[in-house]
Design an enzyme around this catalytic site. Structure first.
Site, PDB file in Angstrom:
ATOM      1  N   ASP A  26       1.724   7.686  -0.048  1.00 34.14           N
ATOM      2  CA  ASP A  26       2.505   6.445  -0.053  1.00 34.14           C
ATOM      3  C   ASP A  26       2.060   5.513  -1.188  1.00 34.14           C
ATOM      4  OD1 ASP A  26       4.440   4.703   0.850  1.00 34.14           O
ATOM      5  OD2 ASP A  26       3.177   3.821   2.403  1.00 34.14           O
ATOM      6  N   HIS A  43       7.356   7.832  -8.557  1.00 38.52           N
ATOM      7  CA  HIS A  43       7.495   9.134  -7.887  1.00 38.52           C
ATOM      8  C   HIS A  43       7.075  10.276  -8.829  1.00 38.52           C
ATOM      9  CE1 HIS A  43       9.161   7.094  -4.537  1.00 38.52           C
ATOM     10  NE2 HIS A  43      10.325   6.813  -5.090  1.00 38.52           N
ATOM     11  N   THR A  72      12.579  11.680   7.568  1.00 43.87           N
ATOM     12  CA  THR A  72      13.951  11.554   8.085  1.00 43.87           C
ATOM     13  C   THR A  72      14.437  10.107   7.941  1.00 43.87           C
ATOM     14  OG1 THR A  72      12.929  11.392  10.286  1.00 43.87           O
ATOM     15  CG2 THR A  72      13.971  13.482   9.732  1.00 43.87           C
ATOM     16  N   LEU A 137      -4.776  29.231   0.002  1.00 43.19           N
ATOM     17  CA  LEU A 137      -4.425  27.944   0.630  1.00 43.19           C
ATOM     18  C   LEU A 137      -2.955  27.903   1.071  1.00 43.19           C
ATOM     19  CD1 LEU A 137      -5.516  24.509  -0.757  1.00 43.19           C
ATOM     20  CD2 LEU A 137      -3.131  24.862  -0.188  1.00 43.19           C
TER      21      LEU A 137
HETATM   22  C1  IPE Z   1       6.121   7.643   4.604  1.00 45.58           C
HETATM   23  O1  IPE Z   1       6.178   6.614   3.679  1.00 45.58           O
HETATM   24  C2  IPE Z   1       6.965   8.792   4.139  1.00 45.58           C
HETATM   25  C3  IPE Z   1       6.460   9.512   2.961  1.00 45.58           C
HETATM   26  C4  IPE Z   1       5.349   9.299   2.338  1.00 45.58           C
HETATM   27  C5  IPE Z   1       7.321  10.593   2.516  1.00 45.58           C
HETATM   28  P1  IPE Z   1       7.245   5.439   3.795  1.00 45.58           P
HETATM   29  O2  IPE Z   1       7.000   4.528   2.652  1.00 45.58           O
HETATM   30  O3  IPE Z   1       8.608   5.980   3.944  1.00 45.58           O
HETATM   31  O4  IPE Z   1       6.833   4.771   5.179  1.00 45.58           O
HETATM   32  P2  IPE Z   1       7.002   3.286   5.738  1.00 45.58           P
HETATM   33  O5  IPE Z   1       8.422   2.890   5.516  1.00 45.58           O
HETATM   34  O6  IPE Z   1       6.059   2.430   4.952  1.00 45.58           O
HETATM   35  O7  IPE Z   1       6.610   3.394   7.154  1.00 45.58           O
HETATM   36  C1  IPE Z   2       5.914   7.252  -1.180  1.00 48.40           C
HETATM   37  O1  IPE Z   2       5.982   6.107  -1.951  1.00 48.40           O
HETATM   38  C2  IPE Z   2       6.960   8.257  -1.541  1.00 48.40           C
HETATM   39  C3  IPE Z   2       8.001   8.436  -0.536  1.00 48.40           C
HETATM   40  C4  IPE Z   2       8.109   7.766   0.579  1.00 48.40           C
HETATM   41  C5  IPE Z   2       8.979   9.447  -0.793  1.00 48.40           C
HETATM   42  P1  IPE Z   2       6.996   4.946  -1.638  1.00 48.40           P
HETATM   43  O2  IPE Z   2       8.257   5.209  -2.373  1.00 48.40           O
HETATM   44  O3  IPE Z   2       7.141   4.739  -0.195  1.00 48.40           O
HETATM   45  O4  IPE Z   2       6.251   3.730  -2.299  1.00 48.40           O
HETATM   46  P2  IPE Z   2       6.113   2.256  -1.714  1.00 48.40           P
HETATM   47  O5  IPE Z   2       5.563   2.402  -0.335  1.00 48.40           O
HETATM   48  O6  IPE Z   2       7.495   1.672  -1.724  1.00 48.40           O
HETATM   49  O7  IPE Z   2       5.183   1.571  -2.645  1.00 48.40           O
HETATM   50 MG    MG Z   3       6.155   3.634   1.156  1.00 49.91          MG
END
Ligand code: IPE
Ligand code: IPE
Ligand code: MG
Length: 249
Positions: A26, A43, A72, A137
């Site tokens: 995240d 990303h 999801t 792995l």
């Molecule tokens: C969790 O991160 C999902 C992934 C890393 C793919 P999100 O950014 O979507 O989660 P929330 O919204 O902070 O809970």
């Molecule tokens: C995690 O980073 C990647 C996915 C959830 C796919 P975020 O896109 O959630 O990044 P933040 O949380 O908005 O910084």
């Molecule tokens: Mg996020």
């Protein structure tokens, strides 16, 4: 041997390494925002971080790595971001599959894959097929994954078995239920790492982390590197895992 029995600098011992690490990757968006870049740049950078972390886990002979790539709930994001996120797995598979194959890594995917594009499904199947005879792995990517959906799916499978008299209600136990989860056959998750400072699970592997050690770091995922991994491993090795029992002396 790829690293010393006791890595003095990082204070890691080879004996107590986790078998299975799960990552909630995240903070890509905030990493990009901090630099005045579009979220997509975060990303892309996150993808690079993943490759490095995977490589390091492989070197350390970690048995399984599972990463949360798309939940999801992530469909709620703007259409262009969803499209970008969905384009990344194919890009990585097409670029790195030969290297993954060569590194003896087995690729697996969890999530509702039926809803993905035909191109992505084909690339996913290609990566599974081409790495299925590897023995190293197990690298699992969660795409369109939600733990609540996974459990509902498992409950439906169990119900079907009951209706078809393949199992008696009294014989449904933990092992049986686990065999219906998308993660069936994988080692237990020993360590769950979430980056970006959020202290929540966000619908990831709720059943599977029942006794995992949880590690949260403020680092954004694109900044999560080998040093950060070592910090997490060293913290993991300091934990006392009791599983409801008493401390080992
Ligand atoms: C969790 O991160 C999902 C992934 C890393 C793919 P999100 O950014 O979507 O989660 P929330 O919204 O902070 O809970
Ligand atoms: C995690 O980073 C990647 C996915 C959830 C796919 P975020 O896109 O959630 O990044 P933040 O949380 O908005 O910084
Ligand atoms: Mg996020």
């Amino acid at each position: 041997m790829l690293f010393k029995k006791k890595d003095k600098q990082q204070n890691i011992s080879q004996q107590k390494l986790p078998n299975h690490i799960a990552f909630i990757m995240d903070g890509n968006g905030r990493w990009a925002k901090k630099r005045g870049l579009p979220r997509s740049a975060g990303h892309s950078e996150g993808g690079k971080a993943l490759l490095k972390v995977l490589n390091k886990c492989n070197e350390l002979h970690i048995k399984a790595v599972t990463v949360y790539a798309f939940s999801t709930e992530n469909w709620k994001r703007p259409k262009d971001e969803v499209e970008f996120l969905m384009s990344l797995p194919s890009k990585y598979i097409n670029t790195y599959l030969p290297k993954i194959k060569e590194s003896n890594i087995i690729m697996k995917f969890i999530g509702n894959l039926d809803e993905l594009s035909d191109i992505l499904k084909a690339d996913i199947n290609k990566s599974i097929e081409e790495t299925k005879n590897n023995t190293g792995l197990i690298f699992t990517v969660a795409i369109n994954y939600g733990s609540q959906d996974e459990m509902l799916y498992a409950i439906k499978k169990v119900s079907k078995d009951v209706l078809e008299k393949k199992v008696l209600i009294d014989d449904i136990n933990k092992e049986y239920f686990e065999s219906k989860l998308m993660t069936h056959g994988m080692p237990n998750i020993d360590l769950l790492i979430r980056t970006s400072g959020e202290i929540r699970i966000s619908n990831f592997l709720l059943w599977q982390i029942a006794y995992s050690e949880l590690y949260f770091t403020d680092q954004y995922w694109p900044d999560f590197d080998e040093v950060e991994l070592y910090k997490a491993l060293s913290e993991y090795q300091r934990r006392n895992r009791r599983f409801g029992g008493v401390e080992e002396v």
